[in-house]
Design a protein around this motif. Structure first.
Motif, mmCIF file in Angstrom:
data_model
loop_
_atom_site.group_PDB
_atom_site.id
_atom_site.type_symbol
_atom_site.label_atom_id
_atom_site.label_comp_id
_atom_site.label_asym_id
_atom_site.label_seq_id
_atom_site.Cartn_x
_atom_site.Cartn_y
_atom_site.Cartn_z
ATOM 1 N N LYS A 98 -46.251 84.935 67.442
ATOM 2 C CA LYS A 98 -45.144 84.679 67.072
ATOM 3 C C LYS A 98 -45.077 83.589 66.261
ATOM 4 O O LYS A 98 -45.727 82.633 66.549
ATOM 5 C CB LYS A 98 -43.856 84.540 67.873
ATOM 6 C CG LYS A 98 -42.497 84.785 68.032
ATOM 7 C CD LYS A 98 -41.260 84.347 69.198
ATOM 8 C CE LYS A 98 -40.417 84.521 68.732
ATOM 9 N NZ LYS A 98 -39.542 84.847 70.179
ATOM 10 N N PRO A 99 -44.778 83.223 64.998
ATOM 11 C CA PRO A 99 -44.362 82.307 63.782
ATOM 12 C C PRO A 99 -44.270 81.192 64.210
ATOM 13 O O PRO A 99 -43.141 81.464 65.690
ATOM 14 C CB PRO A 99 -43.913 83.005 62.880
ATOM 15 C CG PRO A 99 -43.634 84.396 62.932
ATOM 16 C CD PRO A 99 -43.925 84.970 64.751
ATOM 17 N N PHE A 100 -44.734 80.169 64.354
ATOM 18 C CA PHE A 100 -44.011 78.829 64.569
ATOM 19 C C PHE A 100 -42.857 78.364 64.545
ATOM 20 O O PHE A 100 -42.319 78.361 65.672
ATOM 21 C CB PHE A 100 -45.064 77.972 63.614
ATOM 22 C CG PHE A 100 -44.400 76.416 64.797
ATOM 23 C CD1 PHE A 100 -46.048 75.853 64.997
ATOM 24 C CD2 PHE A 100 -43.476 75.809 65.134
ATOM 25 C CE1 PHE A 100 -46.082 74.491 65.748
ATOM 26 C CE2 PHE A 100 -43.521 74.249 65.358
ATOM 27 C CZ PHE A 100 -44.741 73.763 66.146
ATOM 28 N N LEU A 101 -42.041 78.616 63.431
ATOM 29 C CA LEU A 101 -40.769 78.463 63.684
ATOM 30 C C LEU A 101 -39.569 79.523 64.179
ATOM 31 O O LEU A 101 -38.324 79.079 64.360
ATOM 32 C CB LEU A 101 -40.347 78.553 62.197
ATOM 33 C CG LEU A 101 -40.778 77.182 61.346
ATOM 34 C CD1 LEU A 101 -39.989 77.091 60.188
ATOM 35 C CD2 LEU A 101 -40.701 76.203 61.915
ATOM 36 N N ASP A 102 -40.109 80.549 64.561
ATOM 37 C CA ASP A 102 -39.480 81.097 65.931
ATOM 38 C C ASP A 102 -39.412 80.895 67.194
ATOM 39 O O ASP A 102 -39.130 81.911 67.339
ATOM 40 C CB ASP A 102 -40.048 82.752 65.414
ATOM 41 C CG ASP A 102 -39.524 83.401 63.680
ATOM 42 O OD1 ASP A 102 -38.835 82.680 63.319
ATOM 43 O OD2 ASP A 102 -40.148 84.290 62.858
ATOM 44 N N ILE A 103 -40.664 80.337 67.548
ATOM 45 C CA ILE A 103 -40.725 80.488 68.967
ATOM 46 C C ILE A 103 -39.308 79.421 69.602
ATOM 47 O O ILE A 103 -38.933 78.645 69.229
ATOM 48 C CB ILE A 103 -41.969 79.733 69.244
ATOM 49 C CG1 ILE A 103 -43.041 79.994 68.916
ATOM 50 C CG2 ILE A 103 -42.368 79.224 70.686
ATOM 51 C CD1 ILE A 103 -44.637 80.056 68.881
ATOM 52 N N THR A 104 -38.958 79.965 70.795
ATOM 53 C CA THR A 104 -37.780 79.604 71.218
ATOM 54 C C THR A 104 -38.228 78.818 72.330
ATOM 55 O O THR A 104 -38.836 78.702 72.943
ATOM 56 C CB THR A 104 -36.587 80.339 71.739
ATOM 57 O OG1 THR A 104 -37.708 80.891 73.066
ATOM 58 C CG2 THR A 104 -36.525 81.905 70.821
#
Length: 256
Positions: A98-104
């Motif tokens: 998952k892209p870095f900024l999309d990780i919750t």
């Protein structure tokens, strides 16, 4: 070659498929009695299918390793079957691309809990028993991602880096009690989990196999057996002076 493991007792987590299954059966083929642990209830079928092909006894246990109460049950079950635990292989883990900024926050907590927290909790429980017998061998499955980071799975890379550090801490803490702790850092290994990663990267327009083969110095992808052979060595008498190490099994993909 005699590895000196026949008659030993081992716990292998994440043993339903891939690296964990290969390690469990490799040890059992050399006479180790193995408790295969996994969240997937199909783990019981492995014992039924494989018992007649190996020398050691196989047992199975289904549990969620992130729950400390479940770990208590696992340890009690292992004591009933084995009395003594000689070997612990912490292999259970997950990977999320998952892209870095999309990780919750939930993504982060789940990966770290399964990949790192469970290793600490189970090791803590088993080491307490190993201390009474003044001997033990612990192998933690990390990854080369723990050495260099991953932009599409930073939480996975962080968890694997944590395993390397935890391995060194355990080696420092328990080496004088003859409990050896080492890590294995696999590279690109052909497992079902890796196939899932391949598929996601293909969907992003990448050709992962070609990309990896450009970097791997041996010009082939790894197999679970490459890792299980290393695990057997680290459990054996031949590795009696190896402690606190993180061994790359990656065909030269990573050289540090």
């Amino acid at each position: 070659m005699t590895y000196g493991v026949k008659g030993k007792n081992a716990i292998v987590t994440g043993a339903y498929q891939g690296i964990g299954k290969s390690i469990a059966l490799k040890l059992a083929s050399h006479g180790v009695n193995v408790l295969l642990v996994d969240l997937n209830p199909e783990i019981h079928s492995i014992v039924t299918e494989e018992q007649h092909q190996v020398e050691g006894q196989l047992f199975s246990f289904v549990t969620d390793l992130t729950n400390s109460e479940n770990l208590t049950e696992l340890v009690e079950f292992s004591k009933e079957k084995f009395q003594v635990i000689d070997i612990l292989v912490n292999n259970a883990g997950i990977m999320q691309t998952k892209p870095f900024l999309d990780i919750t926050e939930e993504d982060w907590d789940r990966v770290l809990s399964i990949n790192l927290k469970s290793v600490f909790l189970l090791s803590q429980a088993i080491v307490a028993q190993m201390l009474t017998q003044k001997e033990g061998r612990i192998i933690n499955i990390s990854s080369i991602a723990g050495r260099s980071g991953r932009p599409y799975s930073p939480h996975y890379a962080a968890s694997k880096a944590g395993i390397i550090s935890l391995t060194k801490s355990m080696a420092e803490a328990f080496g004088k009690q003859n409990i050896r702790t080492n890590a294995i850092c696999p590279g690109v290994i052909l497992t079902p989990m890796m196939e899932e990663i391949y598929e996601k990267r293909r969907n992003l327009g990448e050709s992962p196999e070609e990309k990896f083969l450009q970097t791997i110095k041996l010009d082939r992808l790894g197999t679970p057996e490459d890792v299980s052979d290393t695990a057997l060595f680290l459990c054996s008498d031949q590795s009696s002076y190896i402690n606190g190490q993180a061994l790359n099994v990656c065909g030269g993909y990573e050289m540090d």
